[in-house]
Design a protein around this motif. Sequence first.
Motif, short mmCIF file in Angstrom:
data_model
loop_
_atom_site.label_atom_id
_atom_site.label_comp_id
_atom_site.label_asym_id
_atom_site.label_seq_id
_atom_site.Cartn_x
_atom_site.Cartn_y
_atom_site.Cartn_z
N THR A 43 45.16 14.32 38.13
CA THR A 43 44.71 13.36 39.13
C THR A 43 44.19 12.09 38.46
OG1 THR A 43 42.54 14.40 39.15
CG2 THR A 43 44.11 15.13 40.81
N ARG A 44 44.22 11.00 39.22
CA ARG A 44 43.63 9.75 38.74
C ARG A 44 42.11 9.89 38.60
NH1 ARG A 44 45.75 5.89 35.95
NH2 ARG A 44 47.55 5.76 37.35
N GLN A 45 41.53 10.69 39.47
CA GLN A 45 40.08 10.92 39.44
C GLN A 45 39.82 12.36 39.85
OE1 GLN A 45 37.70 8.72 42.29
NE2 GLN A 45 35.94 8.70 40.95
N ALA A 83 37.14 14.92 41.32
CA ALA A 83 35.87 14.96 42.05
C ALA A 83 35.18 13.61 41.94
CB ALA A 83 35.00 16.11 41.53
N LEU A 84 33.96 13.58 41.38
CA LEU A 84 33.22 12.33 41.26
C LEU A 84 33.29 11.75 39.85
CD1 LEU A 84 30.04 13.26 43.34
CD2 LEU A 84 32.09 12.04 44.10
N GLY A 85 34.27 12.20 39.08
CA GLY A 85 34.42 11.72 37.71
C GLY A 85 34.93 10.30 37.66
N SER A 86 34.98 9.74 36.47
CA SER A 86 35.44 8.37 36.28
C SER A 86 36.94 8.28 36.50
CB SER A 86 35.09 7.89 34.87
OG SER A 86 35.69 8.71 33.90
N MET A 87 37.41 7.08 36.81
CA MET A 87 38.83 6.84 37.02
C MET A 87 39.55 6.89 35.67
SD MET A 87 39.23 6.41 40.30
CE MET A 87 40.79 5.57 40.50
N ARG A 88 40.72 7.48 35.67
CA ARG A 88 41.54 7.55 34.46
C ARG A 88 42.47 6.34 34.43
NH1 ARG A 88 42.28 13.90 35.88
NH2 ARG A 88 40.46 14.65 34.73
N THR A 89 42.38 5.57 33.36
CA THR A 89 43.17 4.36 33.26
C THR A 89 44.50 4.57 32.54
OG1 THR A 89 42.03 3.76 31.20
CG2 THR A 89 41.10 2.93 33.26
N MET A 90 44.72 5.74 31.99
CA MET A 90 45.95 6.02 31.26
C MET A 90 47.12 6.25 32.23
SD MET A 90 45.09 9.94 30.25
CE MET A 90 45.29 11.24 31.47
N ASP A 91 48.34 6.19 31.69
CA ASP A 91 49.53 6.57 32.44
C ASP A 91 49.84 8.05 32.25
OD1 ASP A 91 50.16 3.89 33.35
OD2 ASP A 91 50.76 3.48 31.29
N GLY A 92 49.54 8.55 31.07
CA GLY A 92 49.78 9.95 30.74
C GLY A 92 48.96 10.31 29.52
N GLY A 93 49.00 11.58 29.15
CA GLY A 93 48.24 12.03 27.99
C GLY A 93 48.89 13.24 27.35
N THR A 94 48.71 13.36 26.04
CA THR A 94 49.23 14.51 25.32
C THR A 94 48.19 15.62 25.26
OG1 THR A 94 48.46 13.66 23.20
CG2 THR A 94 50.70 13.06 23.88
N VAL A 135 49.81 11.11 35.13
CA VAL A 135 48.88 10.86 36.23
C VAL A 135 49.67 10.90 37.54
CG1 VAL A 135 47.19 9.28 37.21
CG2 VAL A 135 47.36 9.53 34.73
N ASN A 136 49.22 11.73 38.47
CA ASN A 136 50.12 12.10 39.57
C ASN A 136 50.37 11.01 40.60
OD1 ASN A 136 47.88 12.24 41.33
ND2 ASN A 136 47.72 14.46 41.18
N ASP A 137 49.55 9.94 40.64
CA ASP A 137 49.89 8.86 41.57
C ASP A 137 51.13 8.09 41.12
OD1 ASP A 137 48.77 7.39 39.48
OD2 ASP A 137 47.10 6.61 40.66
N LEU A 138 51.52 8.27 39.86
CA LEU A 138 52.72 7.61 39.34
C LEU A 138 53.99 8.36 39.69
CD1 LEU A 138 51.36 6.68 35.79
CD2 LEU A 138 51.44 5.24 37.83
#
Length: 241
Positions: free
Chosen positions: A143-145, A147-158, A215-218
């Motif tokens: 997810t991009r976020q 719960a109440l965590g910070s927003m993830r600015t990456m496109d993907g991650g290893t 990131v699933n919004d992509l």
Amino acid sequence: MIEIINGNGSFPCLIVCDHASAHIPPALSGLGLAPGCDTLHIALDLGIEPVVRMLSAALDAPAVLTGQSRLVLDTNRWIADSQSIPESSDGVLIPGNICLSEADRMDRQERYFWPFHAAVAEQWAAMRARHANPAFFALHSCTRQLALGSMRTMDGGTIWHEDSGFARMLAQSLGDQFGLTIADNAPYSGIGGGSFTLDYHCWSSGKPACGFEIVNDLIAEEAGRRQWAGYLAAGLRSVLQ
């Protein structure tokens, strides 16, 4: 049902998808969840199943996909992990998982956990027999976020544990070719047992292995899924061939 796609594919990489399905077997009565929970990220990795199918076809690579929701049992967690069969996820209670007996937990493991990993092991053994140095690629979405965590600015991650080489070459390839921002061992680290599937099948094998999170919004729409299948196909070709 566990699904194997393109089992005799020629590309030297096995694609594995632990969280492909939101299916809850009828015998579990929907785990007592409210309607609509099967469309949430807590139930499956949203958007990833069609990406796996497209990537498998684009590369001519074998893929193994789970057939049940991670709320039934998460095949990417150690069975001793309390979240292997979660009583809650991202703030949502899962009534059908609360206070399970040890016999019930073992029954789910025998029905869903070990058969999936047996299927992965069979495909991985066949690939190692066909190729001198095949790769193992576990594909997820996040997810991009959370719960109440910070927003993830990456496109993907290893995701990696034992060896970062394959993961970092893939990240560099995706960045160089497509301008993507790929985080290293994020948003979840594989170090210290953070990814059961990678460790169980690849530890000490000497073969290139990594997980990958999109990131699933992509990949919420068809166009994004096709685009990401293309990104990953190009990245994997450049690294492995």
